[in-house]
Design a protein around this motif. Structure first.
Motif, PDB file in Angstrom:
ATOM      1  N   ILE A   1       1.004  -1.057  -0.169  1.00 47.20           N
ATOM      2  CA  ILE A   1       0.014   0.012   0.126  1.00 47.20           C
ATOM      3  C   ILE A   1       0.890   1.260   0.065  1.00 47.20           C
ATOM      4  N   VAL A   2       1.928   1.198   0.969  1.00 46.18           N
ATOM      5  CA  VAL A   2       2.851   2.457   1.025  1.00 46.18           C
ATOM      6  C   VAL A   2       4.194   2.095   0.722  1.00 46.18           C
ATOM      7  N   ASN A   3       5.092   3.423   0.322  1.00 43.76           N
ATOM      8  CA  ASN A   3       6.331   3.151   0.537  1.00 43.76           C
ATOM      9  C   ASN A   3       6.980   4.216   1.223  1.00 43.76           C
ATOM     10  N   ALA A   4       8.358   4.389   1.523  1.00 42.24           N
ATOM     11  CA  ALA A   4       8.623   5.259   2.461  1.00 42.24           C
ATOM     12  C   ALA A   4       8.636   6.476   1.967  1.00 42.24           C
ATOM     13  N   ASN A   5       8.482   6.924   0.770  1.00 45.53           N
ATOM     14  CA  ASN A   5       8.395   8.180   0.237  1.00 45.53           C
ATOM     15  C   ASN A   5       6.758   8.826   0.497  1.00 45.53           C
ATOM     16  N   ASP A   6       5.960   7.986   0.851  1.00 46.31           N
ATOM     17  CA  ASP A   6       4.709   8.354   1.161  1.00 46.31           C
ATOM     18  C   ASP A   6       4.506   9.067   2.567  1.00 46.31           C
ATOM     19  N   PHE A   7       5.316   8.811   3.328  1.00 45.57           N
ATOM     20  CA  PHE A   7       5.505   9.494   4.780  1.00 45.57           C
ATOM     21  C   PHE A   7       5.857  11.032   4.584  1.00 45.57           C
ATOM     22  N   TYR A   8       5.244  11.923   5.421  1.00 40.88           N
ATOM     23  CA  TYR A   8       5.237  13.260   5.233  1.00 40.88           C
ATOM     24  C   TYR A   8       6.633  13.705   6.016  1.00 40.88           C
ATOM     25  N   LYS A   9       6.811  13.169   7.267  1.00 39.00           N
ATOM     26  CA  LYS A   9       7.926  13.370   8.151  1.00 39.00           C
ATOM     27  C   LYS A   9       9.119  12.714   7.677  1.00 39.00           C
ATOM     28  N   ASN A  10      10.048  13.358   7.545  1.00 35.94           N
ATOM     29  CA  ASN A  10      11.255  12.609   6.839  1.00 35.94           C
ATOM     30  C   ASN A  10      11.828  11.499   8.100  1.00 35.94           C
ATOM     31  N   ASN A  11      11.970  11.893   9.099  1.00 37.31           N
ATOM     32  CA  ASN A  11      12.427  10.670  10.264  1.00 37.31           C
ATOM     33  C   ASN A  11      11.449   9.647  10.116  1.00 37.31           C
ATOM     34  N   TYR A  12      10.172   9.692   9.924  1.00 32.50           N
ATOM     35  CA  TYR A  12       9.420   8.402   9.659  1.00 32.50           C
ATOM     36  C   TYR A  12       9.544   7.730   8.511  1.00 32.50           C
ATOM     37  N   LYS A  13      10.099   8.545   7.519  1.00 27.57           N
ATOM     38  CA  LYS A  13      10.551   7.787   6.100  1.00 27.57           C
ATOM     39  C   LYS A  13      11.513   7.025   6.488  1.00 27.57           C
ATOM     40  N   LEU A  14      12.681   7.393   7.275  1.00 31.19           N
ATOM     41  CA  LEU A  14      13.948   6.724   7.327  1.00 31.19           C
ATOM     42  C   LEU A  14      13.433   5.530   8.114  1.00 31.19           C
ATOM     43  N   ILE A  15      12.662   5.740   9.133  1.00 32.89           N
ATOM     44  CA  ILE A  15      12.405   4.751  10.289  1.00 32.89           C
ATOM     45  C   ILE A  15      11.699   3.553   9.348  1.00 32.89           C
ATOM     46  N   PHE A  16      10.790   3.879   8.592  1.00 26.67           N
ATOM     47  CA  PHE A  16       9.856   2.960   7.750  1.00 26.67           C
ATOM     48  C   PHE A  16      10.836   2.014   6.951  1.00 26.67           C
ATOM     49  N   SER A  17      11.904   2.923   6.105  1.00 31.35           N
ATOM     50  CA  SER A  17      12.665   2.436   5.309  1.00 31.35           C
ATOM     51  C   SER A  17      13.692   1.389   6.100  1.00 31.35           C
ATOM     52  N   GLU A  18      13.931   1.634   7.153  1.00 32.93           N
ATOM     53  CA  GLU A  18      14.914   0.657   8.048  1.00 32.93           C
ATOM     54  C   GLU A  18      14.018  -0.753   8.525  1.00 32.93           C
ATOM     55  N   MET A  19      12.767  -0.283   8.839  1.00 32.06           N
ATOM     56  CA  MET A  19      12.030  -1.674   9.138  1.00 32.06           C
ATOM     57  C   MET A  19      11.788  -2.633   7.984  1.00 32.06           C
ATOM     58  N   ILE A  20      11.981  -1.963   6.453  1.00 33.66           N
ATOM     59  CA  ILE A  20      11.810  -2.964   5.349  1.00 33.66           C
ATOM     60  C   ILE A  20      13.073  -3.513   5.227  1.00 33.66           C
TER      61      ILE A  20
END
Length: 469
Positions: free
Chosen positions: A42-61
């Motif tokens: 459904i989502v990828n890291a770039n779908d997050f607005y906050k940059n730190n949440y992008k980084l956290i989600f990418s790391e989770m993947i």
């Protein structure tokens, strides 16, 4: 008089975002790491607005790719090793995320909310780019319209993919097929009986008809268009090569059996004039539309077709022909044609109809002893072959004032390949008919003409291979 827009508070308009959903989604993954697989659809890291949440989600993947264990300690260690722990906000933000939600049950809802605001932001960015181009005045109105549609298409192509991912059990797939079978054939019969065993005008299908110039692409396309329209179907013919007058004259000639040259030169007798008048009256009740445009921009044409289809649901759309259109975003001709072919295929699916496109063949075919076209003869791109459900080639064997039009089916996802179907082509009236007797007569005349050549008596016709019926 100026319009009062005082009720619009520009300062209250903020960039679309849903920080709470972003935090809830990350918190849900901590509670149920197994849900990350579905979330990634459904989502990828770039779908997050906050940059730190992008980084956290990418790391989770990244962690998920090697292990299904995603907890605060594992994530902290991974962020620390990469030297980005401070960049995401330190240890405390990770611990805070683990306590955001009491349950992971609503992770799909959170993911969709993150996706929705992401698409909204992309649409705003796209609108800004379009507005800037309009202000600069560098493009015409039609070009701006085409650019806007292309940008929207790009977003739709990248944002909707997860909706197409579907895994069905064999029994579920059988149930879907059984339902489809109950609904009957999903398309229209091609108006020539000889094709019945091989192909039909299937919904969602792209059919490519290729030929060298002068062989009969337009004649074949117009014959299909008028015969399908006579089945009370809605047909759109996208005319990129001829004037509207030339097309109408050809349709009148084929329907009335009045030679085309007599109609063009206005030397028809009273009987022939009355026949043409009868045809005009008959076609008033048929739904055959002709889209003629001097603008050969591909996306502008697609935009027009989409708007027309919204008011009249077309069962069949015919393009005459593919490589006369251009897509300015792509300078490489092969990639341009590949993009257009793929877009036509997706358009057929989007509009739930069949699309036929005519295509030009390479000149190299003229240098061969065997003039039978092959898939390698498609001009400018193998992308046409990839996108098309069916590919047919036309080969004309001329005999006096008529010809045998050989239809070679070279690709067919509906059934049998490498089939040749001969049709009778009356060159004087441009009518193409499926009549074995007429074809046999043309073959015999060609054989006789070639015998006369061998004897030195007269000019003959083209060599015809034998046919089996």
């Amino acid at each position: 008089m100026a319009i009062n827009n005082s009720n619009i508070d520009n300062e209250s308009i903020t960039t679309p975002r849903n920080i709470e959903s972003e935090e809830a989604l990350l918190g849900s993954i901590f509670l149920n790491p197994n849900c990350l697989g579905e979330v990634m659809e459904i989502v990828n890291a770039n779908d997050f607005y906050k940059n730190n949440y992008k980084l956290i989600f990418s790391e989770m993947i990244d962690i998920y790719k090697t292990t299904t264990i995603i907890d605060s300690l594992v994530l902290l260690n991974s962020l620390r090793k990469k030297g980005i722990l401070d960049e995401v906000g330190g240890e405390q933000i990770i611990y805070d995320l683990t306590d955001v939600v009491p349950t992971a049950a609503n992770y799909k809802t959170y993911a969709q909310e993150v996706k929705d605001t992401s698409i909204q932001r992309k649409m705003i960015d796209m609108g800004t780019r379009i507005t800037e181009k309009a202000y600069r005045g560098e493009l015409s109105g039609a070009e701006i319209e085409a650019y806007a549609l292309a940008e929207i298409t790009k977003i739709g192509a990248t944002e909707g993919k997860y909706e197409l991912n579907q895994c069905l059990s064999f029994n579920e797939a059988q149930d879907l097929e059984e339902e489809r079978a109950r609904q009957g054939k999903q398309g229209i019969e091609l108006p020539y009986a000889s094709f019945e065993k091989y192909i039909f005008l299937e919904k969602g299908a792209l059919i490519t008809i290729g030929a060298r110039p002068g062989v009969g692409k337009t004649a074949f396309g117009l014959n299909i268009a008028r015969l399908v329209a006579k089945q009370k179907k809605n047909v759109l013919y996208v005319n990129l090569e001829m004037s509207i007058s030339q097309l109408i004259n050809r349709i009148h000639s084929a329907e009335s059996q009045v030679p085309l040259w007599k109609i063009v030169n206005a030397c028809t007798d009273d009987y022939e004039k009355n026949s043409i008048m009868d045809i005009r009256e008959e076609f008033k009740d048929l739904s055959l539309d002709i889209l003629t445009t001097e603008d050969k921009g591909f996306m502008a044409i697609i935009n027009k077709i989409t708007r027309l289809h919204s008011t009249k649901k077309y069962d069949l759309i015919i393009f005459d022909y593919l490589t006369l259109m251009n897509y300015e975003e792509e300078r490489n001709k092969n990639l341009e044609v590949e993009f257009m072919a793929n877009r036509l295929k997706s358009l057929a699916t989007q509009l739930d109809n069949c699309i036929i496109t005519m295509a030009q063949l390479n000149r190299k075919i003229e240098d061969r002893n065997d003039k039978t076209p092959t898939l390698a003869d498609l001009r400018d791109s193998g992308g046409i072959e990839q996108a098309s459900n069916v590919i047919m080639f036309l080969e004309q064997i001329k005999v006096e004032d008529f010809a045998v039009l050989q239809i070679h089916i070279k690709k067919n996802r509906q059934g049998t390949n490498d089939v040749t179907i001969p049709l009778f082509y009356d060159l004087a009236t441009q009518v193409i008919i499926d009549n074995k007797m007429s074809v046999d007569m043309a073959i015999q005349k060609s054989k006789q003409a070639n015998k006369n050549i061998m004897k030195g008596n007269s000019k003959g016709g083209d060599n015809l291979p034998g046919y089996s019926y």
